[in-house]
Design a protein around this motif. Structure first.
Motif, PDB file in Angstrom:
ATOM      1  N   VAL A   1       0.866  -1.176   0.000  1.00  0.00           N
ATOM      2  CA  VAL A   1       0.000   0.000   0.000  1.00  0.00           C
ATOM      3  C   VAL A   1       0.904   1.227   0.000  1.00  0.00           C
ATOM      4  O   VAL A   1       2.063   1.167   0.420  1.00  0.00           O
ATOM      5  N   VAL A   2       0.356   2.335  -0.475  1.00  0.00           N
ATOM      6  CA  VAL A   2       1.078   3.606  -0.488  1.00  0.00           C
ATOM      7  C   VAL A   2       0.289   4.614   0.330  1.00  0.00           C
ATOM      8  O   VAL A   2      -0.933   4.713   0.208  1.00  0.00           O
ATOM      9  N   HIS A   3       0.993   5.347   1.176  1.00  0.00           N
ATOM     10  CA  HIS A   3       0.364   6.409   1.965  1.00  0.00           C
ATOM     11  C   HIS A   3       1.370   7.539   2.114  1.00  0.00           C
ATOM     12  O   HIS A   3       2.503   7.446   1.623  1.00  0.00           O
ATOM     13  N   ASP A   4       0.966   8.612   2.771  1.00  0.00           N
ATOM     14  CA  ASP A   4       1.852   9.767   2.924  1.00  0.00           C
ATOM     15  C   ASP A   4       2.185  10.056   4.385  1.00  0.00           C
ATOM     16  O   ASP A   4       2.662  11.148   4.710  1.00  0.00           O
ATOM     17  N   GLY A   5       1.929   9.096   5.267  1.00  0.00           N
ATOM     18  CA  GLY A   5       2.342   9.260   6.649  1.00  0.00           C
ATOM     19  C   GLY A   5       3.860   9.202   6.750  1.00  0.00           C
ATOM     20  O   GLY A   5       4.491   8.344   6.119  1.00  0.00           O
ATOM     21  N   HIS A   6       4.452  10.113   7.477  1.00  0.00           N
ATOM     22  CA  HIS A   6       5.899  10.207   7.704  1.00  0.00           C
ATOM     23  C   HIS A   6       6.654  10.763   6.511  1.00  0.00           C
ATOM     24  O   HIS A   6       7.570  11.567   6.676  1.00  0.00           O
ATOM     25  N   ALA A   7       6.306  10.334   5.296  1.00  0.00           N
ATOM     26  CA  ALA A   7       7.003  10.810   4.097  1.00  0.00           C
ATOM     27  C   ALA A   7       6.087  10.623   2.891  1.00  0.00           C
ATOM     28  O   ALA A   7       5.250   9.719   2.877  1.00  0.00           O
ATOM     29  N   PRO A   8       6.251  11.448   1.869  1.00  0.00           N
ATOM     30  CA  PRO A   8       5.425  11.282   0.669  1.00  0.00           C
ATOM     31  C   PRO A   8       5.675   9.932   0.007  1.00  0.00           C
ATOM     32  O   PRO A   8       6.820   9.512  -0.173  1.00  0.00           O
ATOM     33  N   GLY A   9       4.601   9.250  -0.342  1.00  0.00           N
ATOM     34  CA  GLY A   9       4.742   7.987  -1.047  1.00  0.00           C
ATOM     35  C   GLY A   9       5.371   6.881  -0.229  1.00  0.00           C
ATOM     36  O   GLY A   9       6.131   6.060  -0.746  1.00  0.00           O
ATOM     37  N   HIS A  10       5.029   6.824   1.046  1.00  0.00           N
ATOM     38  CA  HIS A  10       5.571   5.799   1.939  1.00  0.00           C
ATOM     39  C   HIS A  10       4.921   4.453   1.618  1.00  0.00           C
ATOM     40  O   HIS A  10       3.706   4.346   1.521  1.00  0.00           O
ATOM     41  N   LEU A  11       5.743   3.428   1.464  1.00  0.00           N
ATOM     42  CA  LEU A  11       5.249   2.082   1.176  1.00  0.00           C
ATOM     43  C   LEU A  11       5.139   1.250   2.447  1.00  0.00           C
ATOM     44  O   LEU A  11       6.027   1.284   3.303  1.00  0.00           O
ATOM     45  N   GLY A  12       4.060   0.503   2.547  1.00  0.00           N
ATOM     46  CA  GLY A  12       3.957  -0.591   3.494  1.00  0.00           C
ATOM     47  C   GLY A  12       3.895  -1.872   2.690  1.00  0.00           C
ATOM     48  O   GLY A  12       3.184  -1.948   1.681  1.00  0.00           O
TER      49      GLY A  12
END
Length: 250
Positions: free
Chosen positions: A122-133
Motif C-alpha cells: 500500500v502507499v500512503h503519505d504518513g511520515h514521508a510522501p509515497g511511503h510504502l507498506g
C-alpha cells in the motif's frame, strides 16, 4: 535500521538495504552466500537512510512508489538527500543514492511483480510522501517502514498539508493490509514485533500518541522518557508546536 530480505527461487528481494558502508558490504556477502544474488530492491520511502546502495549488491532494478519518485524529482530534493547522507556516512556512495524507478502503484495498492513469493503493498503519505507498506502473506510479515517503532514516536511530515491525517491514513492502511494475517511486524527502526498482542500494542501506542498530539498534549509516551535521544525529543517538540498552532488557528 532494519533490512528485510525476501527469498525467491532465483535470488532475493531486498527492502531498505542499510546505512553504513560496512553493513552494506556484509549484506552483499551474505546475499551471495545464502541467496545467490539480489534481483530486486525496494525503498520504503524517500528519506536518505532508506535510499542507499552499494555496487556489491549488484546492478538490479531499485523501486520506490510513484509519489516517492516524484518527491525525489523535485528541484533540489535528491541533492539534499545525498548531502544528508554524506554528512552522516562520509564514505557512502552518494552517486548511487536514490537511483530508483517507480513501481506500478497507480491505485495506491497492489502487488510487487517479481519471481518470488507474493509481496503486497500500500502507499500512503504518513511520515514521508509515497511511503510504502509491504506485506509478505506467505510468512505473515508486515514491513512497516518508519512506522510502528518501539523506539520512536510517530514522526510526522510537518511540510505536508495534513500531517496528522496522513499519518492516521498510513496506520489504517497498514492495519488493513495485514489484517489478522500479520504474525511479524518489522519497523524501519527499533525491535521486531512478534505475535498479535505485541503487534496490536504497537499500533495502539502510535494511535494514542496521535490522539494526544491532536489534543495539544500532554503526551505520556515511554519512547520520550529518560534516555530518549535529543533528536527524537526535538522532533516531538516540533510536532507539538505545530499542533498547538493548528488548534489556535482553527
Amino acid at each position: 535500521m532494519n533490512t528485510v530480505v525476501v527469498a525467491g527461487s532465483d535470488g532475493c528481494l531486498l527492502v531498505d538495504p542499510g546505512v553504513h558502508t560496512d553493513e552494506l558490504a556484509t549484506l552483499a556477502a551474505e546475499i551471495r552466500e545464502r541467496f545467490g544474488r539480489c534481483v530486486l530492491a525496494v525503498s520504503s520511502h524517500p528519506h536518505w537512510d532508506h535510499l542507499l546502495w552499494s555496487t556489491g549488491l549488484g546492478e538490479v532494478p531499485r523501486l520506490a512508489s510513484g509519489r516517492g519518485c516524484e518527491f525525489l524529482a523535485e528541484p533540489g530534493r535528491l541533492s539534499a538527500c545525498r548531502a544528508e547522507a554524506v554528512a552522516e556516512v562520509p564514505d557512502c556512495d552518494a552517486a548511487l543514492l536514490g537511483v530508483v524507478s517507480s513501481l506500478r502503484d497507480e491505485g495506491r495498492s497492489g502487488r510487487i511483480e517479481w519471481g518470488g513469493p507474493r509481496v503486497e503493498f500500500v502507499v500512503h503519505d504518513g511520515h514521508a510522501p509515497g511511503h510504502l507498506g509491504l506485506f509478505v502473506p506467505g510468512d505473515g510479515v508486515l514491513i512497516a517502514g518508519d512506522m510502528c517503532s518501539d523506539d520512536e514516536v510517530p514522526l510526522l511530515d510537518l511540510a505536508a498539508r495534513d500531517p496528522l491525517g496522513d499519518y492516521w491514513d498510513g496506520l489504517n492502511k497498514l492495519a488493513r493490509l495485514a489484517g489478522d494475517r500479520c504474525e511479524v511486524l518489522v519497523p524501519g527502526h527499533g525491535g521486531v514485533a512478534c505475535g498479535g498482542a505485541e503487534i496490536r500494542a504497537r499500533f495502539g501506542r502510535d494511535r494514542a500518541y496521535l490522539d494526544s498530539l491532536a489534543a495539544g498534549g500532554p503526551v505520556a509516551d515511554a519512547r520520550l522518557g529518560e534516555g530518549a535521544p535529543g533528536w527524537l525529543v526535538a522532533e516531538h517538540e516540533a510536532a507539538m508546536a505545530w499542533s498547538v498552532r493548528r488548534k489556535s488557528s482553527g
